[in-house]
Structure formats: structure tokens, C-alpha cells
Design a protein around this motif. Sequence first.
Motif: not given
Length: 683
Positions: A456, A458, A489-491, A493, A496-497, A509, A537
Motif C-alpha cells: 500500500w 497511497g 500495489y494498492e492506492y 487503503y 487494501f484492508y 506499507i 491505518y
Amino acid sequence: MKPTTIKRNNYNRLLWWLLAIMAVPTFLPLLHTGLTNSDTIVFHYAVITHPEFGSLFDLGHQYFLHTGRLTHLLTGWIMYLPFAAHSNALFLLLVILPILLDFLLAILLVRKYSRNESVAQLAALLMLCGFAIHTGFSGSIGFPFWFSSSFLLLLISLFFLLRYKENRKRRELVLSALFMFLTTTFYEAYLAYYLVIYLILRSQYDNRLYRDKESRRKFFKELLPFVVGGLLYILAYIIVSKSVPTHYTGVKWSFSLLNTLRSWGNIILYSIPGMSFYQYRILLAGITGDPQFHYSFFYMLVHAGTTAWAKGLLAVALFYGILSAADLKTTGRRLWIALLIAVMMATLPHLLLCCSSKYVQDIPDSYVTTYFANFGMVLTFTIICLLGRHYLSKRPVIQKIFSALFACGLLLVTILTQFTNEQVMQDVKRANLRYTQAEKFLQKEKIVLDGDKPVWNGRFQISPTQTGKMICAELHGGIDFYLGLEGIYEYDYPIFYERYRNSRDYVIIFTCQQAAKSDDLYYTFFQCRGTDLTEDYRQIACDTVIVGYYSAYKSFALSILSEADSGTVQLNGMPLHSIANAHYGNIQFLNKPAMQTFTLTGKGLMPATMSISNILYPGVEPVSFRHLPPRYRKDGIRYFEHDIWKHQLRKAELDSIAVQQGRDPKEFLRGNAEWLLIFQDQY
């Protein structure tokens, strides 16, 4: 040679040298050039992921299929050249050199058309005063090399056209048409300049053209190469646009007359020298700290720096210096024709742009055509000045008032434009630091993001800079995209969570924080299991955090919280001060300021709570890394020894303590001087 001629030549040389000096602060901000919009970061990514030069043509073809624009098929690959060598020096060269050549050739064209040294000097002066650097999708730095180099081809075409008017050689005319055709392959808006060429060719004929058959035949022969080139391009453009389906609205025509005129008028407005100040007034308001300042141009005069004021005053001095010795022998008709050509150059490029659906729906302030129009605007104001002097020549008092008003406007525009350029380019530099320094951080810590673990990142999308928001548009702002990293990859959150919160595997992270008014920024990198992720986060905890900090300062304060009163937290193996679950300390790097990296270890650390400040904690001795550079250490100890010696009571006190401890007073003095050198930021 007559003495008066020699004197005049020397005076001209002096003026040109002063103009060259004035060009230094004008173009110096360009050294901070970097990525300024989401498109350029795509080009940068494309080159990183396709290093073979031959693939650039394939990428240009793919970009053409995406937009359906013939220009991308023909010359789209040139977009990637500034990024191809992964060299900052080459990138800056390809950005700055075409702009410099555009200026030089534009001045040469004015000199050739007017046949007057003073007119060329006046045009050069106004170009330097009014050169505005726009970020985003501008033609100067928004698309490095792409539009500035193509505009150079246009100027070369006009240069050959003026040579043809002098020597009547057909070869010059054909070369002019050829360069004009090459120019058009870069951008559709260049088609508007065919009307400028028509007017230049038409201006050499009087009204007999409509009655004299031979003159008409000759005129049509001169137009023929341009007509052929223009029609070939239009025909190819229509065929391609009909055969390639696209959702890109920039190639779709709009028939909303009112909105087209609104868009056209707006972008013409922002092409006027000095209007960049108004465009970036909110950015500049943040710099001054006064939210009211942007309502007044004159307020900025107080905040403009020494460079802007010096350039403005030099501009006024040069303005009067040029006019005082100018021999402006010209006719009103020739000036009015020149004014019409200048106005067309300043306004026509926007027209085709503003007839597309994209720019009727989203009216731009400045765009790639602003760069072209800027030259036309400068020529327009140059000719307005010459027209004023021409028609007021028999009224010296009014002429002096006209010149004084023009000089005041020139001073204001110069100061505002120079200050705006400097601040805008500082914003560009600051926006690009988050990417360039992230690369150094990963390299320094030997961190390899190979895509085996979800990441992540972001926080890279959040930027306090105006240019940074342009780079982060859509999903093209992540460090993975900039560095061409492959992986998961994740922008966002929350996504992602939800995706990894039940996973026992490790996730990464990688976040970034950046100061709004300085170059300071820091990175945090840590791993945890998916099951350790929290909905917020900021509550994530881990035992090891790798930190990278970039600042011009060598000393800074750091604090971080842990989940509970969990004992000692160490920084590179050295303990920090702790109060309950708060851990803090001053850090000092004694080597050259650069990207500094260190590792925090402790139980239940919460990386999102970490804070770094250049304001140190009072009374807390800093944790120091590296050794003092030998020369710096030697000179520093000598300096503080002398500083102690100046205070004789303090010197006597230290000597007494040294005797009581059975130590050599000289060595004791030296030790105290070294301590002051190391901890000078604290005491």
C-alpha cells in the motif's frame, strides 16, 4: 567606417549583452524542471518498462490507438526521448535548449522582417519580460521537448519564407512549406498558422492582385506548396480519425458556438504576459501567508524578491535605452500588417483546440498552445509600442507619457512574471522530490519491491504542492508507476484492508510525508501480517520501521508512539528518550545533507504517529551518525577554541577544572571545543 557608425555598433553590442544578462534569471528557474502532469509520468513509466529504443515506436502506436490522433502515430515517439537515457542532465537539455533556440530564432525573425536592430532588441526585451512558465499541460515544460521543438520547426518555416521574400528563390519557398508540413505532424493546432503564412505572402501584393492576372498566378504558385502540404495532412487526419475508434474527446468536434468562444477567450486571456500570476494566485497566497494578497497585483510587489526587482528595473532601463537610440523608419501600413500577423499568431492556435468537445466541456486556463501564443502576444505589444511612437511622433509630450505608462506596465509585468516563475518552478521541484528521493531511499536501504508482497503506497497520492496534484492525477502518482515497479500495489487503503486483513502473509506499507513550504520529506517502510492491519491505518503497529529523511538540515527531532509503555525504542541500536508510550530524540547527521536513512526498532511501534521536525527538543543531546569530515572537524575545533579563549573567565574556569582532574589544559580545551562543535545546534 564613420565614427558615428562605430559608436552605434558598440551601443548595440552593449544592449545585446545586457539582454543576455537579463536572460539568465529568466531561464534559470527552468533548471527545476521535472514531471508536471499525469501524461508525462506515463511517458516516464513507458520508457522505464520498455528500455529498448525500438519499442518507443510501438508505444507511440499504442498511444495513437488510445487517442485516435494522427500526430501520435507520426511523431508520438518523440515524447519519450527526454526520458530515454534516464539522465537528468539530458532531460534538462532537451527541455531548455529548444526554448532558448525558439527565443533566438524568434528575435532573428523580427529582425529580418523589420530590418531594424532596435525593433529586434525591443521584441527580445518584451520576450524576456513576459516569458511565463506554466505547469500542468503547458507547451513549455508540460510535455518536455515535444512542443518547444515543434514550434522551432514553425519558426524555421517562417525564416525560410522571409528569405524567399528577399531573394525570390523557389528553393526557400519549398523548404518553408516542408518545415511547415513537419510542424503540423506534431499538433493539429499548427494548421492555424497556414493563415499566418497566407497573410505574409499576401502582404507583398497591393490591391492590383485582384485585377492583375499575372500577379494572381504568381501568388497562387507561392501558395501551392503550403496548400498541398496542408491538404495532405487534413486528408490523412480525416481518414485516420474515421478508421480508428476512440473515446478521447479531444478529437471530437463540438458545435457549441458560445462555449467555444468562452473557451477560446479564456485561454487567450491567460496567454497575456503577467496573467500567470493570476492563474497561480492561490499557490502564491500560500507562500506569502496572507490569504488577502491575491486580490491585488501591487501587493505582490512587496513580496517579490531581489531578482525580480533587479530584472524589472533593468528592463525599464533597457526599454528607454533602446528607444533613445532607435531609428524607427517605417510606415503605418507596414505596422498594421505586422500587428494583424502578431494577433493571429497569438489567438489562432487556440481556435482548433477550443472546437473540440474536451475543451468545451473543461475550459482550460492555459494549455500547450499558450506557449505558442506567448510569442504572438509579445509581438503584439511590441508593435503596439511602435504604433504609439509612430503616431505620436509629432506630439512629444504625449509620446513621453505613452512611453512612461508602457514602462510602468513593463516593470509590473516583469516583476510579477519573474516571481511567479520562480515560485512555480520551486513547486515543480518540490513535487518531483517525492519520487526522485524515494528511488534513492530504496537504493540506499537495498529494498527490492519485486511484487511478491502486496504494497500500500497511497500516501504518495497526497501532496501539498500544486504540481504534485497534477502528477498524482488518476492512478499515476504511485512510486511503483514512477519507478516502473511490477507487483501488487494498492492506492486505496480501505480496499487494501478488506483484501488482505485475513491473510497471514506479510504485506508492505510504504508511505511518504512532505512539508508544504520546504523541501523536507520523509518515508516510512515496514512490514506486517495482513491480520495485523487495522481499519484505520494510523493504528497499525510493527516492531521495525525503516525511515528515510530528506532535508537541507543536518539536525532534526523525531518522535513516535508505541501501543503501550513498551520499554526502550532504539534508533540504529541507540536508545531514544521515552515518556510512557512516547519516544523522542534529536538526531544529527554530521556528513553532507542528503537522503538520510535509519531504522527504528521496538515493540508495538505505530509508524503513522512518527513526526520529524527541524525544531529540536531543548536540552536533549542528539544521537549522532557518521564522523565529522576531517577539514570541517579541524576548522570547527579551532573556531570554538578561539571562541572560548575570547571569554577569559570561561577559559580560566576550564583550566582550573583540567588541573583539578589532572588533565592537560590544552587537551581539555580541545575536548570542550569539539563538544561544542558536535552539539552546537543545542547550545
